[in-house]
Scaffold this motif. Sequence first.
Motif, mmCIF file in Angstrom:
data_model
loop_
_atom_site.group_PDB
_atom_site.id
_atom_site.type_symbol
_atom_site.label_atom_id
_atom_site.label_comp_id
_atom_site.label_asym_id
_atom_site.label_seq_id
_atom_site.Cartn_x
_atom_site.Cartn_y
_atom_site.Cartn_z
ATOM 1 N N LYS A 200 1.261 -1.147 0.395
ATOM 2 C CA LYS A 200 -0.258 0.374 -0.173
ATOM 3 C C LYS A 200 0.823 1.293 -0.285
ATOM 4 O O LYS A 200 1.524 1.197 1.043
ATOM 5 C CB LYS A 200 -0.840 0.029 1.299
ATOM 6 N N ASP A 201 0.591 2.299 -0.228
ATOM 7 C CA ASP A 201 1.201 3.146 -1.249
ATOM 8 C C ASP A 201 2.737 3.250 -0.900
ATOM 9 O O ASP A 201 3.704 4.325 -0.250
ATOM 10 C CB ASP A 201 0.737 4.290 0.145
ATOM 11 N N LYS A 202 3.373 2.136 -1.834
ATOM 12 C CA LYS A 202 4.810 1.644 -1.809
ATOM 13 C C LYS A 202 5.235 0.971 -0.895
ATOM 14 O O LYS A 202 6.538 1.348 -0.901
ATOM 15 C CB LYS A 202 5.153 2.571 -2.746
ATOM 16 N N LYS A 203 3.980 0.382 0.138
ATOM 17 C CA LYS A 203 4.784 -0.283 1.842
ATOM 18 C C LYS A 203 4.321 -1.247 1.314
ATOM 19 O O LYS A 203 3.780 -1.127 1.329
ATOM 20 C CB LYS A 203 4.841 1.153 2.466
ATOM 21 N N ALA A 204 5.822 -2.102 1.817
ATOM 22 C CA ALA A 204 4.628 -3.408 2.234
ATOM 23 C C ALA A 204 4.042 -3.419 3.581
ATOM 24 O O ALA A 204 4.723 -3.291 4.917
ATOM 25 C CB ALA A 204 6.311 -4.023 1.686
ATOM 26 N N VAL A 205 2.434 -4.057 3.464
ATOM 27 C CA VAL A 205 2.737 -4.161 4.988
ATOM 28 C C VAL A 205 2.351 -5.463 5.429
ATOM 29 O O VAL A 205 1.922 -6.220 4.464
ATOM 30 C CB VAL A 205 1.486 -3.615 4.718
ATOM 31 N N VAL A 206 2.849 -6.004 6.831
ATOM 32 C CA VAL A 206 3.355 -7.612 6.723
ATOM 33 C C VAL A 206 2.725 -7.685 8.232
ATOM 34 O O VAL A 206 2.352 -6.509 9.276
ATOM 35 C CB VAL A 206 4.739 -7.743 7.289
ATOM 36 N N GLU A 207 1.555 -8.438 8.002
ATOM 37 C CA GLU A 207 1.397 -8.963 9.258
ATOM 38 C C GLU A 207 1.885 -10.697 9.846
ATOM 39 O O GLU A 207 1.292 -11.502 9.791
ATOM 40 C CB GLU A 207 -0.585 -9.739 8.404
ATOM 41 N N GLU A 208 1.643 -10.059 10.935
ATOM 42 C CA GLU A 208 2.501 -11.766 12.057
ATOM 43 C C GLU A 208 1.429 -12.560 11.947
ATOM 44 O O GLU A 208 0.747 -11.608 13.232
ATOM 45 C CB GLU A 208 3.947 -10.647 12.455
#
Length: 208
Positions: A200-208
Amino acid sequence: MLKIAVLVSGGGTNLQAIIDKIAEGVITNTEIAVVISNNKNAYALERAKQAGIEAVCVSPKDYENREQFNQEFLKTLDSYQVDLVVLAGFLVVIPPAMIQKYENRIINIHPSLIPSFCGTGYYGLKVHEGALARGVKVTGATVHFVDEGTDTGPIILQKAVEVQNGDTPEILQRRVMEQAEWEILPRAIHLIANGKVTVKDKKAVVEE
């Protein structure tokens, strides 16, 4: 099931880490469809064969120019219909056509904490030489998505590694591999395979 292609140019230690972690069940929901190298002498191809994985070489030396090679490489990759492309020590510039076609589906492991010691010219031992020359106390590794820039894509995972007195580039390279690269590259694949990573918005969002 996430189908992956692993692209390698050399010995394939990161490839081995992926093969081992799949076998151990640390990486789930994933299979390696093919290992592709630009170097017919890459030991990584032998590692793939020993693990019963299809191993293919597409070498630029076999083509008249880089454009022909790029087209053939992309054609070969496309033929395996993979979900994710993993660059594990792959020393070929990825052509823009491939980056666009596999947007947010190519990941790379880089042996530093991006944005330090990355970009054009920083690869292999040069990264560790740079870290030691600067006198940093902490280095590490980064897994990121590949975009049109060099080491500029969204960062997925990072792991820090301490620099020790008396380190040479070779010693530091080995420690970064063992303590960071071989841990976070398999982990990133596992997270992607299980739907835990979004961009999202050129950032990786990681759900651990």
